[in-house]
Design an enzyme around this catalytic site. Structure first.
Site, short mmCIF file in Angstrom:
data_model
loop_
_atom_site.label_atom_id
_atom_site.label_comp_id
_atom_site.label_asym_id
_atom_site.label_seq_id
_atom_site.Cartn_x
_atom_site.Cartn_y
_atom_site.Cartn_z
CB SER A 50 15.26 38.27 36.62
OG SER A 50 13.89 38.44 37.48
CG ASP A 82 18.00 35.14 34.08
OD1 ASP A 82 18.15 35.62 32.54
OD2 ASP A 82 16.59 35.54 33.67
CG ASP A 104 21.70 41.68 29.19
OD1 ASP A 104 22.70 41.57 27.98
OD2 ASP A 104 20.88 42.13 29.32
CD GLU A 134 21.31 39.45 25.55
OE1 GLU A 134 20.20 38.51 26.50
OE2 GLU A 134 19.73 40.33 24.90
CG HIS A 180 13.31 38.90 27.62
ND1 HIS A 180 14.06 39.87 26.89
CD2 HIS A 180 13.33 37.52 27.85
CE1 HIS A 180 14.92 38.95 27.16
NE2 HIS A 180 14.86 37.96 28.34
CG HIS A 208 17.61 35.13 27.44
ND1 HIS A 208 17.51 34.98 28.48
CD2 HIS A 208 18.56 34.04 26.81
CE1 HIS A 208 18.07 35.34 28.80
NE2 HIS A 208 19.21 34.17 27.99
N GLY A 209 13.96 34.62 26.06
CA GLY A 209 11.75 35.09 25.58
C GLY A 209 10.86 33.89 24.66
CG ASN A 230 17.09 31.22 30.01
OD1 ASN A 230 17.43 30.58 29.89
ND2 ASN A 230 17.20 32.83 29.65
CG ASP A 232 9.90 34.75 34.07
OD1 ASP A 232 9.46 34.20 35.26
OD2 ASP A 232 10.36 36.00 34.45
O1 G3H Z 1 15.92 35.38 30.80
C1 G3H Z 1 14.43 34.67 30.92
C2 G3H Z 1 14.10 34.30 29.90
O2 G3H Z 1 14.19 35.18 29.09
C3 G3H Z 1 11.84 34.68 30.66
O3 G3H Z 1 11.87 34.05 28.62
O4 G3H Z 1 9.32 36.09 29.25
O5 G3H Z 1 9.40 34.28 27.57
O6 G3H Z 1 9.79 33.76 29.34
P1 G3H Z 1 9.94 34.53 28.66
ZN ZN Z 2 15.99 36.87 29.38
#
Ligand code: G3H
Ligand code: ZN
Length: 284
Positions: A50, A82, A104, A134, A180, A208-209, A230, A232
């Site tokens: 990221s 990312d 993005d 996105e 996220h 994502h998220g 994804n 993180d």
């Molecule tokens: O781009 C990265 C992910 O969308 C992170 O998502 O914070 O739910 O792990 P997260």
């Molecule tokens: Zn993301």
């Protein structure tokens, strides 16, 4: 093996009805955890960086770590940018060794997002680099990108169809109710919207998220066409949680290796679990 783009891997995932995990990295230990887990599960894997990771580690370190990760293993490894929000940075990543990028442009008006993404796709194709885009706005915070509840915007399926046909992107990140970061509460995903988007677009869908989304919802999202997920926050939690426990056990510890080794193991654990959940184990 050299780094590979994600196009073919996502196509294969589509045929096999599973998804690939895309795990964010910040440092060497997390990159090692991602590769160790992928090897243990015999799964292709996406390592992604990221804006915050690039600021923290430096782009050259991230590229070197990604390259080393791929060259030291037999499982296919993608190095993916990312949430690239600057055209210049995306070009830089393509030029210096990323095998995949996300542009993005979700905060731009539709036509501008299409035009910028199209430009990225045309250039990335020349270098054999895959492109994720996105559409809609995913809420929450990831490093420098913060989208409030009021700004969050679900992806419109008709716009998604137009976007994909006009940009020819390799994957599309959509907003269907995830956010996220450390999610407060149980995210309710709009599966009808996801099904409609999958039906209308010709490229794989990216989620994502995913933090806080139940395993059942993840499985359902995969059934409905999600091919890249994804992760993180789960890795951050496991990694730092293990560091915290190691220091609580011995607060006088000064050897970073004694703190980082359990953190690396904890990250391997959570990444392996996600790979199994996404169904990509044994898909090398
Ligand atoms: O781009 C990265 C992910 O969308 C992170 O998502 O914070 O739910 O792990 P997260
Ligand atoms: Zn993301």
């Amino acid at each position: 093996m050299a780094l590979v783009p994600m196009t073919y891997l996502l196509q294969k995932a589509g045929q096999g009805g599973y998804a690939l995990g895309a795990f964010n990295c910040n440092n060497m230990e997390i990159v090692q955890s991602i590769v160790t887990a992928a090897e243990a599960e015999n799964s292709p894997v996406i390592i992604q960086a990221s804006q915050g990771a690039i600021k923290y580690a430096g782009l050259n370190y991230i590229i070197a770590l990604g390259r080393q990760a791929a060259e030291g293993t037999a499982v296919p490894v993608v190095l993916h940018l990312d949430h690239g929000t600057s055209f210049e940075q995306v070009m830089h990543c393509i030029r210096f060794g990323f095998s995949s990028v996300m542009y993005d442009g979700s905060k731009l008006p539709l036509e501008e997002n299409i035009a910028q993404t199209r430009k990225v796709v045309e250039i990335a194709r020349v270098f054999g680099v895959s492109v994720e885009a996105e559409l809609g706005r995913i809420g929450g915070t990831e490093d420098d990108i913060s989208v409030s509840n009021a700004e969050a915007l679900f992806t419109d399926p008709a716009e998604a169809e137009q976007f994909v046909s006009q940009t020819d992107v390799d994957a599309l990140a959509v907003a269907i109710g995830t956010a996220h970061g450390q999610y407060k509460g149980d995210p309710k995903l709009d599966f009808e919207r996801l099904a409609e988007i999958s039906r209308r677009i010709t490229c794989p869908v990216v989620l994502h998220g995913s933090f806080g989304v139940s395993d059942e919802s993840i499985r359902k999202a995969i059934e409905l066409g999600v091919r890249k997920i994804n992760i993180d926050t789960n890795v951050r939690q496991a990694f730092v949680g293990a560091m915290r426990s190691a220091l609580e056990k011995d607060s006088s510890e000064i050897d970073p290796r004694k703190v980082l080794s359990p953190a690396r193991e904890a990250a391997v654990e959570v990444i392996s679990e996600k790979i199994r959940l996404f169904g990509s184990s044994g898909k090398v």
